[in-house]
Design a protein around this motif. Structure first.
Motif, PDB file in Angstrom:
ATOM      1  N   PHE A 203       0.824  -1.214   0.000  1.00 45.87           N
ATOM      2  CA  PHE A 203       0.000   0.000   0.000  1.00 45.87           C
ATOM      3  C   PHE A 203       0.858   1.263   0.000  1.00 45.87           C
ATOM      4  CE2 PHE A 203      -3.593  -2.575   1.649  1.00 45.87           C
ATOM      5  CZ  PHE A 203      -4.452  -2.268   0.635  1.00 45.87           C
TER       6      PHE A 203
ATOM      7  N   VAL B  89       1.009   4.233  -2.824  1.00 44.92           N
ATOM      8  CA  VAL B  89       0.702   5.631  -2.509  1.00 44.92           C
ATOM      9  C   VAL B  89       1.874   6.541  -2.847  1.00 44.92           C
ATOM     10  CG1 VAL B  89       0.356   7.219  -0.601  1.00 44.92           C
ATOM     11  CG2 VAL B  89      -1.067   5.215  -0.811  1.00 44.92           C
TER      12      VAL B  89
ATOM     13  N   GLY C   5       1.888   7.249  -6.340  1.00 45.47           N
ATOM     14  CA  GLY C   5       0.670   7.873  -6.881  1.00 45.47           C
ATOM     15  C   GLY C   5      -0.275   6.744  -7.223  1.00 45.47           C
TER      16      GLY C   5
ATOM     17  N   ILE D 140       9.025   0.605  10.394  1.00 50.31           N
ATOM     18  CA  ILE D 140       8.059   1.670  10.138  1.00 50.31           C
ATOM     19  C   ILE D 140       8.576   2.643   9.093  1.00 50.31           C
ATOM     20  CG2 ILE D 140       6.798   1.569  12.306  1.00 50.31           C
ATOM     21  CD1 ILE D 140       8.607   3.761  13.338  1.00 50.31           C
TER      22      ILE D 140
ATOM     23  N   TYR E  36       6.197   3.464   6.394  1.00 46.92           N
ATOM     24  CA  TYR E  36       5.060   4.307   6.744  1.00 46.92           C
ATOM     25  C   TYR E  36       5.481   5.755   6.950  1.00 46.92           C
ATOM     26  CZ  TYR E  36       3.369  -0.335   7.091  1.00 46.92           C
ATOM     27  OH  TYR E  36       3.052  -1.624   6.779  1.00 46.92           O
ATOM     28  N   ILE E  37       6.705   5.916   7.440  1.00 46.29           N
ATOM     29  CA  ILE E  37       7.185   7.289   7.583  1.00 46.29           C
ATOM     30  C   ILE E  37       7.368   7.914   6.204  1.00 46.29           C
ATOM     31  CG2 ILE E  37       9.135   8.667   8.369  1.00 46.29           C
ATOM     32  CD1 ILE E  37       9.367   6.834  10.737  1.00 46.29           C
TER      33      ILE E  37
ATOM     34  N   VAL F 113       5.703   7.240   3.589  1.00 42.13           N
ATOM     35  CA  VAL F 113       4.372   7.588   3.086  1.00 42.13           C
ATOM     36  C   VAL F 113       3.879   8.902   3.668  1.00 42.13           C
ATOM     37  CG1 VAL F 113       1.948   6.994   3.250  1.00 42.13           C
ATOM     38  CG2 VAL F 113       3.577   5.306   2.575  1.00 42.13           C
ATOM     39  N   LEU F 114       4.007   9.038   4.968  1.00 41.72           N
ATOM     40  CA  LEU F 114       3.490  10.254   5.592  1.00 41.72           C
ATOM     41  C   LEU F 114       4.235  11.479   5.066  1.00 41.72           C
ATOM     42  CD1 LEU F 114       2.738   9.198   9.250  1.00 41.72           C
ATOM     43  CD2 LEU F 114       1.171   9.564   7.357  1.00 41.72           C
TER      44      LEU F 114
ATOM     45  N   LEU G 195       2.968  12.243   1.639  1.00 42.36           N
ATOM     46  CA  LEU G 195       1.638  12.830   1.584  1.00 42.36           C
ATOM     47  C   LEU G 195       1.673  14.295   1.997  1.00 42.36           C
ATOM     48  CD1 LEU G 195      -0.580   9.942   2.922  1.00 42.36           C
ATOM     49  CD2 LEU G 195      -0.293  10.743   0.595  1.00 42.36           C
ATOM     50  N   VAL G 196       2.621  14.633   2.839  1.00 42.09           N
ATOM     51  CA  VAL G 196       2.719  16.030   3.238  1.00 42.09           C
ATOM     52  C   VAL G 196       3.342  16.844   2.102  1.00 42.09           C
ATOM     53  CG1 VAL G 196       3.841  17.621   4.827  1.00 42.09           C
ATOM     54  CG2 VAL G 196       2.799  15.526   5.686  1.00 42.09           C
ATOM     55  N   LEU G 197       4.375  16.266   1.484  1.00 43.68           N
ATOM     56  CA  LEU G 197       5.075  17.024   0.443  1.00 43.68           C
ATOM     57  C   LEU G 197       4.316  17.025  -0.872  1.00 43.68           C
ATOM     58  CD1 LEU G 197       8.698  15.797   1.185  1.00 43.68           C
ATOM     59  CD2 LEU G 197       7.635  17.951   1.842  1.00 43.68           C
TER      60      LEU G 197
ATOM     61  N   PRO H  96       0.862  15.407  -2.047  1.00 45.57           N
ATOM     62  CA  PRO H  96      -0.274  14.598  -1.602  1.00 45.57           C
ATOM     63  C   PRO H  96      -0.733  13.538  -2.601  1.00 45.57           C
ATOM     64  CG  PRO H  96      -0.670  16.913  -1.214  1.00 45.57           C
ATOM     65  CD  PRO H  96       0.588  16.830  -1.999  1.00 45.57           C
ATOM     66  N   ASN H  97      -0.466  13.732  -3.871  1.00 45.51           N
ATOM     67  CA  ASN H  97      -0.957  12.727  -4.798  1.00 45.51           C
ATOM     68  C   ASN H  97       0.125  11.778  -5.267  1.00 45.51           C
ATOM     69  OD1 ASN H  97      -3.604  13.608  -4.682  1.00 45.51           O
ATOM     70  ND2 ASN H  97      -3.172  15.218  -6.168  1.00 45.51           N
ATOM     71  N   GLY H  98       1.209  11.708  -4.538  1.00 43.17           N
ATOM     72  CA  GLY H  98       2.266  10.775  -4.907  1.00 43.17           C
ATOM     73  C   GLY H  98       3.121  11.313  -6.034  1.00 43.17           C
TER      74      GLY H  98
ATOM     75  N   ARG I 276      -4.963  17.599   3.465  1.00 42.34           N
ATOM     76  CA  ARG I 276      -4.547  17.682   2.081  1.00 42.34           C
ATOM     77  C   ARG I 276      -4.938  16.475   1.247  1.00 42.34           C
ATOM     78  NH1 ARG I 276       1.253  19.795   1.053  1.00 42.34           N
ATOM     79  NH2 ARG I 276       0.277  19.895  -0.972  1.00 42.34           N
ATOM     80  N   VAL I 277      -5.147  15.362   1.894  1.00 41.33           N
ATOM     81  CA  VAL I 277      -5.419  14.181   1.083  1.00 41.33           C
ATOM     82  C   VAL I 277      -6.798  13.633   1.397  1.00 41.33           C
ATOM     83  CG1 VAL I 277      -3.010  13.581   0.964  1.00 41.33           C
ATOM     84  CG2 VAL I 277      -4.409  12.607   2.756  1.00 41.33           C
TER      85      VAL I 277
ATOM     86  N   TYR J 233      -5.830   7.851  -0.226  1.00 43.83           N
ATOM     87  CA  TYR J 233      -4.609   8.432   0.319  1.00 43.83           C
ATOM     88  C   TYR J 233      -4.749   8.665   1.817  1.00 43.83           C
ATOM     89  CZ  TYR J 233      -3.067   9.148  -4.455  1.00 43.83           C
ATOM     90  OH  TYR J 233      -2.679   8.944  -5.739  1.00 43.83           O
TER      91      TYR J 233
ATOM     92  N   ILE K  18      -4.510   5.341   3.616  1.00 46.43           N
ATOM     93  CA  ILE K  18      -3.144   4.847   3.794  1.00 46.43           C
ATOM     94  C   ILE K  18      -2.404   5.705   4.823  1.00 46.43           C
ATOM     95  CG2 ILE K  18      -0.983   4.300   2.648  1.00 46.43           C
ATOM     96  CD1 ILE K  18      -3.300   2.590   1.782  1.00 46.43           C
ATOM     97  N   ALA K  19      -2.695   7.002   4.829  1.00 51.66           N
ATOM     98  CA  ALA K  19      -2.041   7.861   5.820  1.00 51.66           C
ATOM     99  C   ALA K  19      -2.406   7.392   7.229  1.00 51.66           C
ATOM    100  CB  ALA K  19      -2.448   9.314   5.619  1.00 51.66           C
TER     101      ALA K  19
ATOM    102  N   LEU L  16      -3.512   4.456   8.061  1.00 56.14           N
ATOM    103  CA  LEU L  16      -2.943   3.119   8.236  1.00 56.14           C
ATOM    104  C   LEU L  16      -1.493   3.233   8.688  1.00 56.14           C
ATOM    105  CD1 LEU L  16      -3.546  -0.042   6.939  1.00 56.14           C
ATOM    106  CD2 LEU L  16      -1.681   0.731   5.564  1.00 56.14           C
ATOM    107  N   SER L  17      -0.743   4.093   7.997  1.00 52.26           N
ATOM    108  CA  SER L  17       0.661   4.284   8.340  1.00 52.26           C
ATOM    109  C   SER L  17       0.783   4.781   9.770  1.00 52.26           C
ATOM    110  CB  SER L  17       1.304   5.314   7.415  1.00 52.26           C
ATOM    111  OG  SER L  17       1.122   4.943   6.087  1.00 52.26           O
TER     112      SER L  17
ATOM    113  N   PHE M  19       0.393   2.059  12.246  1.00 52.75           N
ATOM    114  CA  PHE M  19       1.599   1.258  12.410  1.00 52.75           C
ATOM    115  C   PHE M  19       2.618   1.973  13.291  1.00 52.75           C
ATOM    116  CE2 PHE M  19       0.276  -1.124   8.587  1.00 52.75           C
ATOM    117  CZ  PHE M  19       0.458  -2.397   9.089  1.00 52.75           C
ATOM    118  N   ILE M  20       2.745   3.267  13.052  1.00 50.25           N
ATOM    119  CA  ILE M  20       3.758   4.011  13.792  1.00 50.25           C
ATOM    120  C   ILE M  20       3.403   4.062  15.275  1.00 50.25           C
ATOM    121  CG2 ILE M  20       4.829   6.279  14.048  1.00 50.25           C
ATOM    122  CD1 ILE M  20       4.575   6.540  10.981  1.00 50.25           C
TER     123      ILE M  20
ATOM    124  N   GLU N 191       4.104   0.758  16.853  1.00 48.47           N
ATOM    125  CA  GLU N 191       5.539   0.593  17.069  1.00 48.47           C
ATOM    126  C   GLU N 191       5.990   1.446  18.258  1.00 48.47           C
ATOM    127  OE1 GLU N 191       7.170  -1.554  15.274  1.00 48.47           O
ATOM    128  OE2 GLU N 191       9.134  -1.186  16.185  1.00 48.47           O
TER     129      GLU N 191
END
Ligand SMILES: Nc1ncnc2c1ncn2[C@@H]1O[C@H](COP(=O)(O)OP(=O)(O)OP(=O)(O)O)[C@@H](O)[C@H]1O
Ligand SMILES: Nc1ncnc2c1ncn2[C@@H]1O[C@H](COP(=O)(O)OP(=O)(O)OP(=O)(O)O)[C@@H](O)[C@H]1O
Ligand SMILES: [Mg+2]
Ligand SMILES: [Mg+2]
Lengths: 291, 271, 259, 358, 367
Positions: free
Chosen positions: A226, A230, A233, A265, A268-269, A271-272, A275-277, A279-281, D119-120, D124, D127-128, D130-131, D134-135, D138
């Motif tokens: 996933f 993401v 995109g 992780i 996942y970091i 990804v986050l 999404l901040v930088l 947002p649409n990948g 923003r998303v 999206y 997944i945000a 979801l991530s 996980f964090i 952890e």
């Protein structure tokens, strides 16, 4: 040197994420649903391969097309039986369905006596081959994964970008009603997409099998796919691969350099941050509605 | 009266990639008038609206509203300044009833705090009733009593247009932006719309900026008209002046003879 | 084609949204090569009729025949293959596909590449702006431009029957006229039959041969357009023609007398 | 059919719309209050779980069902609440205070998660969250000095001002009070302007914005309230289980929570409760039922997953509106009784519309 | 009236993972238990009472374990909870049981919490991971003369216990880990962890891993030409290691308490037992089947000794002075006292040789 080794392993691992992500993107692009069953389809694909090789005694190279075919039929059947009746409901219902499909697939495999609860190896001819490039050891399994992933994404990209059916699939996902108005056989295409996604999953399963073994819970690796999708995109096929590789490499390097716990992780970091930088990948469409 | 300018667009331009959607457009809207934008499709009328409601930011130029520079205001704050709008393609809250849609229109007048709402204090109750009273006035004005409890998703196109107008009115705006209020309405309903727009202007004292293609309606209600084409100003003036402008006729209105001629010839041929 | 020259025939069709009946027993016929129109006020059920014909809504009762074949509640894609195309209310373009791809989707059921290329050229000539923007995402077009695209997309299918739901919605007066010209031209040159729903009754009655008037889901009047144009009620309620000064300051409405 | 003649705007605002409502809900409440004396201990324990999950479900329903923001990491908030409560209870804080802290801390975390939500959207956002889930998981595992890491921690019983809820009956009562209060708060919110703002955001962001709704603020608010409720649920959960470990708040838990609101029926408060009943009783019913199956099937590993998945599939296929949707149909059927027409609830063909542009 | 004990029947509950990640183990444990129950019932039961086993599925999820425990304790009214699998699951379920005085009998997990802190209702049989590693690691270090010991462990309570045990053992011989690295449960890629240990120059690697991770780690190491001594815990002592990993696994050590019952085992009684199991369940037995069998065997011994008046209290009284002799599997003698609820802390070392586990040491002595 060690770093190079780690990076390459990361790329190979990333390609696996990418390969599963490819399945997500495929279904997303064509139906705008996110399939949580993709990992399980992959698991079924791996079991198919296992059945072909270990129990039917087919050579590995024949097992690939046979499992792809078997899985394509399976994908189509699943679509026929449970997705089609609710086609047109909000995408979210179908997401829920895929979660259900995942449960059932995992449960059914587990129920097979003597087989379902075990872990198996899939004998592949190239399993123990590896190449030593001046200190960096590259397993043939990894080379195969990288090559197959690249080829597959290229083929799928061309299909979606240029073929009539590919465009029609995208059209149905963007506006199903209009697709019906245009005479696009939305239901048939939906079946096709699921068949295709299941076939891709079969490939992923077969390629993954020598690395992680075959067992009922191998589909959970999909959770890492996933983030890959993401980051690339969600609607973009090449994005899935690029995203997968990014995640794979970041994960490998953070496992090597950073303190304990970061590897797990890292994906996942990333990804986050993404999404901040953006947002649409990396390759995502700009999704702003014009009013 | 002459200098009482509510909204002033000054040298507005906006570019999307290769398309210059609005090209150096300036106009002033006087307080209390109905000002109409007309122009061929793709002239940039809706884009001007989007600039005012801050969905887009102009590439150059600025907008002054009530003496304030609008271009620095965040999009959600535009409504608080007293600007309400409708959308060309209808943007209602589909899974809510008409009444709920209109109540959402009262959002800018919200006075209650989160806590008082959670406990539904007397203050909240009073605020709810007050909002409801305002909404009922609008329902009354626009004849929406029948549809009060209907889900928006099931309403015919024309009614939705009216609901959208009603929702905008519920915000009690000073400036109302109407994007093609009469599209999808038949002659009779368009006439009603004309009455409502005059009422909005004369009775409620709201300034109206409108985009419209129906020239009958435009002539009936507008005080002044600005014609645009390809992002640029073409002509400004009273409806009559603009309608007789050769440039406008050429680009927008077309020549006078209508399709019926085509049809009748055809009929004769086959006869 | 059937011998009696009737392309589309609705018999006693009834459709509903959940418990709400939208049309109640509608029967109508469209002859080969003619332009027929359905007039009716807001919510009368015009859109519902068209949706029922093209298979988007399954009727509760009644049957629909297209070119002699029963197409009641068939799959929409099959109906399109038989040669029926619907230009829906509200444009319904594919927002993230380019304009060219949108047009190609219009021709999805066609196999002849040359014909498709020719038609693409033709619609680009009708609406040059589409050619200019052909690589742009359709979702970014202005409202009117999307309407042009929606109509063009239907033309790309080169159908036998086009259902047009408010084609002039959001178009400039000039383009409205052009659209009707195009409709008439296509009808004449290609022999395409057209069923038209339009708020601009004046235009619709001028362009069409035969008209139906729909109220509250029932057909209350039908006649040739020439005749319809002469009827008082039609004049007053649909054409907006009335003695000057009567309506101008009258704030209540005269009730339609055929209900 | 029941027709209500309205003479007063207050009638629309009131929670109970007519006498029937008053009667049935009073009856329900009376039953719930009397439950410890009426039903067996085992079923009381199930009921307690239902109440706990209802509180969490209310929060998620507010977020997913009313604001249209889907969170696939909601278990993280449950976890934050549970750990906060566990830690504070161990220090002897009285329950109301620690509960408020659990809610508050979860809400704070929710605000942080809300940030990407600005923003998303759609997948999206999914997944945000979801991530994020996980964090957090952890983090709980790694912060050993406080959480005890993966070894998990034991949770003391509820105590406040000298009173201890150490029997399952008294604990049930505490849960009931928390549930009733949260439900009322959510209902109140939904019938006032904040609730409408949420719905507006769900249906059309652009037009919500043009109505003056500050998207960022309300989305964050929705996340916070939702997280706070999940945190309270988590606190109760911690006491109920008496043992918590980070992996109890993993992705599977999050998915379960999401299933709960979807099966219950998105966009209805009843749905949160029906979903919780479903989520808790389903596995129990399966394990009660499997003894009646032939051993080859009944005792096979994996059966539970199959049945669970199959029920889920059946739900989406036959009742996409969830349990609440089904209930509405049943009720209408009774109200109309002799006049029910076939096909009235026949599902119309419906068409998916892209969520990508909103 | 004691719950779960009637004139004719004793009801035993167990919670296994039948659908989650350890479904394979859960099933084997249950089968092992069923085998022993059937044997007992064929011989007339325990003091005239037949045994009945009720299995619940936790899917390796603590919440479901609690629900299952509630059902077993309050609905099915079990007398005892035997062989419950999983550390967190046991921890979550025990309070429910203890409320009704249901003993948590010999759970299938080698965590120290299964007998510590002392409770009337907790009994564990086999050496904990902690004790296993504490004994085996220093012994092996001495034997191999390794100077750099590293660890890779699963980032959860299980992996940490292995790590802590090894750490304690190393401390006793004044050593410390040269490198420690972890992974998350379910991980499939160990390349960076292996690279890390390789660049640290490890000579011995302690594996806090279960099955697939063990195989994955060793395979990755062998591939990149990294060949330290590998030693795992009893969690990695399963035939799956050599079945899955093939040749590459040869040479790996693991601690163990009971041996894997190979069908062609040299020892006669084990071979006979294994074939009986195979005939009954049409499956090869695993070491987990043996656990299940031994657990119920121990229960039957204790219940038999308690006599016809079987209650929680009388059962606990018996347990507190029970000695379990070594059995056909050669498991160490177990001894319980009122203050010692762990039967035995003994383990020995086994090595994979030619694709099969071979026992290579005697039981280690621990003080
Ligand atoms: N976000 C955007 N990106 C790219 N092009 C845009 C965008 N928004 C508008 N345009 C282009 O700008 C031009 C002006 O669009 P606009 O919607 O303002 O037209 P309009 O005058 O409202 O036309 P209509 O009467 O058809 O609604 C069009 O050519 C349109 O394609
Ligand atoms: N999705 C829906 N759900 C429920 N009712 C609906 C739905 N769509 C339409 N209706 C109802 O069906 C009736 C007919 O609607 P329809 O859209 O066919 O009218 P129309 O004649 O096309 O109106 P307009 O001129 O406004 O487009 C209306 O009363 C409307 O309220
Ligand atoms: Mg416009
Ligand atoms: Mg219509």
């Amino acid at each position: 040197m060690q770093e190079l080794q780690v990076i390459f392993s990361g790329v190979a691992q990333g390609c696996i994420y990418g390969l599963i992500a490819l399945g997500f993107v495929l279904i997303y692009k064509a139906t705008e649903t996110v399939s949580f069953a993709q990992g399980e389809l992959m698991m079924l694909g791996a079991f198919c391969g296992l059945a072909c090789v270990n129990w039917l005694g087919l050579p590995f190279w024949l097992a690939i097309p046979s499992s792809m075919l078997a899985m394509a039929i399976m994908g189509w059947l699943i679509e026929r039986a449970v997705i089609r009746p609710v086609l047109g409901q909000p995408a979210f219902s179908i997401v829920m369905l895929t979660i259900g499909i995942g449960y059932v697939a995992r449960g059914l495999i587990t129920m097979i006596p003597d087989i379902g609860t075990e872990t198996h190896t899939l004998q592949v001819p190239y399993k123990d081959t590896s190449f030593d490039l001046g200190g960096v050891v590259i397993g043939a399994t990894q080379v195969v994964v990288v090559t197959a992933t690249a080829l597959l994404s290229l083929v799928l990209y061309v299909v979606f970008r240029y073929s009539r059916v590919g465009i029609a699939m995208q059209a149905s996902s963007q506006n199903q009603l209009a697709a019906y108005y245009m005479g696009i056989p939305v239901q048939k295409l939906n079946g096709l997409v699921w068949a295709l996604a299941a076939a891709v999953a079969a490939i992923a399963g077969l390629l993954l099998a020598p690395i992680t073994f075959v067992h009922a819970n191998m589909g959970f690796i999909g959770l890492k796919a996933f983030p890959a999708a993401v980051v690339g995109g969600f609607g973009s096929l090449p994005g899935a691969i690029v995203g997968g590789v990014i995640i794979g490499v970041v994960e490998a390097l953070s496992g090597f350099w950073l303190p304990e716990g970061f590897k797990d992780i890292a994906a996942y970091i990333v990804v986050l941050l993404m999404l901040v930088l953006k947002p649409n990948g990396l390759f995502g469409e700009n999704l702003r509605k014009k009013v | 009266m002459m200098n009482d300018i509510l909204l002033s667009a000054q040298n507005l331009s906006v570019r999307f990639g290769g398309v210059l959607a609005v090209n150096n457009v300036s106009f002033d809207v006087q307080r209390g008038e109905v000002f109409t934008l007309i122009g061929p499709n793709g002239a940039g009328k809706t884009t001007v609206f989007n600039l005012i409601s801050r969905i887009y930011t102009p590439t150059s130029g600025q907008i002054l509203y009530d003496g304030q520079v609008l271009t620095d205001v965040p999009p959600h704050a535009v409504a608080n300044l007293g600007i309400a709008r409708t959308f060309q393609n209808i943007e209602l809250f589909e899974h809510a009833t008409v009444l709920q849609n209109l109540l959402i229109g009262r959002h800018t007048h919200r006075k209650t705090s989160l806590w008082s709402e959670m406990f539904f204090t007397a203050k909240t109750r009073a605020a709810e009733i007050e909002a409801r009273e305002k909404v009922e006035q609008v329902i009354e004005l626009l004849d929406l009593q029948h549809h009060r409890e209907s889900m928006v998703a099931g309403l015919p196109y024309g009614v939705r247009k009216v609901v959208e107008l009603a929702r905008a009115l519920c915000t009690e705006p000073k400036l109302l932006l109407l994007d093609e209020p009469s599209s999808g309405l038949n002659v009779e309903e368009t006439e009603d719309m004309a009455f409502w727009i005059s009422d909005i202007k004369n009775v409620l004292g709201i300034t109206v900026l409108m985009v419209e293609h129906d020239m009958t309606l435009v002539s009936k209600v507008s005080d002044r008209v600005l014609a645009m084409a390809q992002g640029m100003e073409l002509a400004t003036g009273t409806p009559a002046q603009v309608q007789s402008d050769p440039g406008v006729i050429e680009a927008y209105l077309g020549t006078v003879d209508d399709v019926s001629s085509l049809r009748r010839e055809n009929a004769k041929e086959s006869a | 084609m059937t011998t009696d020259g009737i392309v589309l025939k609705l018999s006693n069709v009834e459709s509903a949204y959940g418990p709400i009946k939208a049309i109640r027993g509608v029967s109508l016929q469209v002859k080969q090569g003619e332009i027929a129109t359905v007039l009716g006020s807001n919510g009368a059920g015009k859109t519902t009729i068209l949706k029922t014909i093209s298979g988007i809504i399954d009727p509760r009762k009644g049957s629909i025949e297209f070119k002699g074949e029963d197409i009641t509640a068939r799959d929409p894609s099959l109906i399109v293959q038989r040669g029926l195309m619907h230009v829906p209310e509200g444009r319904e373009v594919f927002p993230l596909l380019s304009i060219r791809d949108n047009l190609l989707m219009g021709a999805y059921t066609r196999q002849d590449r040359d014909g498709v290329a020719r038609d693409m050229e033709a619609v680009f000539n009708y609406f040059p702006i589409l050619r200019e923007r052909s690589a742009q995402d359709a979702g970014l077009l202005s409202g009117g431009q999307q309407q042009m695209l929606a109509i063009s997309r239907a033309l790309m299918a080169n159908p036998d029957l086009i259902l047009l739901d408010e084609p002039s919605l959001g178009l400039s007066p000039k383009l409205t006229k052009e659209i009707f010209e195009i409709v008439v031209r296509i009808n004449r040159e290609r022999g395409t039959t057209i069923l038209l729903v339009e708020q601009n009754a004046n235009m619709a009655l001028n362009a069409s041969d035969y008209g139906y008037v729909l109220e509250n889901g029932r057909i209350v009047m039908e006649d040739t357009c020439a005749n319809l144009r002469e009827k008082e009620d039609i004049k007053e309620f649909y054409l907006g023609m009335k003695e000057e000064g009567v309506r101008a300051d009258r704030r209540w409405k005269k009730k339609k007398n055929w209900r | 059919m029941r027709f209500i003649f309205k003479t007063d705007y207050d009638q629309d605002i009131r929670l109970a719309k007519h006498g029937g409502h008053v009667f049935w809900y009073s009856l329900l409440l009376a039953f719930l209050v009397a439950a410890p004396w009426l039903i067996e201990e085992y079923w009381l324990a199930q009921l307690t779980f239902v109440l706990i999950y209802s509180v969490v479900g209310l929060g998620l329903m507010l977020l997913a069902g009313f604001t249209g923001l889907f969170s696939i990491g909601h278990a993280a908030f449950l976890g934050v609440g549970a750990y906060t409560e566990a830690v504070l209870a161990a220090r002897g804080w009285p329950f109301p205070v620690s509960l408020a802290m659990a809610a508050g801390l979860s809400a704070a975390v929710g605000a942080v998660v809300g940030l990407p939500a600005l923003r998303v959207k759609g997948i999206y956002l999914g997944i945000a969250t979801l991530s994020f889930g996980f964090i957090v998981e952890e983090g709980l595992a790694r912060w050993e000095s406080v959480t005890g890491g993966n070894a998990g921690m034991h949770v003391k019983g509820i105590q406040m001002f000298g009173w201890e809820a150490n029997t399952s009956e008294s604990f049930y009562m505490v849960c009931l009070v928390v549930t009733v209060l949260s439900t009322l708060a959510v209902l109140n919110l939904l019938r006032s302007s904040t609730g409408r703002a949420f719905v507006a955001i769900r249906d059309s962001e652009i037009s919500a914005q043009s109505m003056g709704i500050h998207l960022a603020r309300y989305k964050t608010l929705s996340f916070m309230i939702s997280a706070a409720l999940a945190g309270m649920g988590g606190a109760l959960y911690a006491h109920k289980l008496q043992f918590i470990s980070p992996d109890q708040f993993n992705i599977l838990q999050s998915v379960d929570l999401l299933l709960m609101v979807v099966i219950g029926g998105l966009g209805s408060i009843h749905g949160a409760f029906l979903g919780a009943i479903f989520l808790i009783t389903m596995p129990q019913l399966i394990s009660l039922g499997k003894d009646y199956l032939p051993a080859a099937i009944g005792q096979a590993p994996g059966l539970q997953a199959v049945v669970y998945g199959a029920v889920l599939i059946a739900f989406v296929m036959f009742e996409p509106m969830g349990l609440y949707g089904r209930w509405l149909k049943v009720r209408t059927w009774f109200q109309l009784f002799p006049f029910y027409r076939k096909g009235m609830f026949k599902r119309q063909k419906s068409f998916q519309k892209s969520d990508r542009l909103k | 009236q004691q719950q779960g004990v009637s004139k004719t029947e004793i009801t035993i509950g167990t919670i296994q993972d039948l659908s989650g990640p350890l479904a394979g183990y859960g099933k084997a444990v249950r089968n092992g238990m069923l085998l022993r129950i059937d044997e007992a019932n064929e011989q007339g039961g325990v003091n005239g009472r037949k045994l009945k086993l009720i299995t619940e599925d936790s899917g390796y999820d603590p919440k479901r374990a609690v629900l299952a425990a509630q059902k077993l304790v309050n609905q099915d009214k079990i007398f005892i909870m035997a062989g419950h699998i999983g550390t967190a699951q046991n921890n979550a379920a025990m309070p429910v049981q203890f409320e009704k005085k249901v003993v948590n009998f010999l759970p299938v997990t080698a965590a120290r919490e299964m007998y510590e802190p002392l409770s009337k209702f907790k009994y564990a049989l086999f050496a904990t991971y902690f004790d296993q590693m504490r004994a085996a690691v220093p012994a092996l270090v001495k034997e191999k003369k390794s100077s750099k010991v590293c660890a890779i462990y699963q980032d959860d309570e299980f992996g940490l216990e292995v790590l802590r045990g090894a750490e304690a053992g190393l401390k006793a011989i004044n050593m410390d880990f040269a490198e420690k690295t972890s992974y998350k449960r379910g991980a499939t890629d160990f390349s960076s962890q292996v690279a890390r240990m390789k660049s640290a120059g490890c000579e011995m690697v302690v594996l806090g891993t279960i099955i697939r991770e063990t195989v994955g780690t060793i395979a990755e190491a062998r591939k990149t030409g990294f060949n330290p001594v590998f030693i795992g815990s009893s969690a990695a002592y399963t035939d799956l290691i050599h079945k899955l990993g093939g040749k590459a696994m040869d040479g790996m050590y693991a601690t163990m308490t009971v041996p894997h019952p190979y069908l062609d085992e040299a020892s006669n009684p084990i071979r006979f037992w294994a074939n009986k199991y195979k005939t009954k369940f049409n499956e090869d037995p695993t070491v987990f089947s043996v656990y299940g069998y031994v657990i119920l065997d121990t229960f039957i011994q204790a219940a038999q000794k308690t006599g016809p008046n079987l209650t929680s209290d009388s059962f606990i009284a018996t347990m507190d002075k029970l000695t379990v002799p070594s059995d056909i599997f050669g498991s160490p003698e177990g001894k319980f006292t009122p203050t010692q609820h762990l039967g035995s802390n003994k383990s020995r070392l086994s090595q994979i040789q030619d694709g099969k586990w071979k026992i290579v040491s005697d039981y280690y002595k621990l003080d």
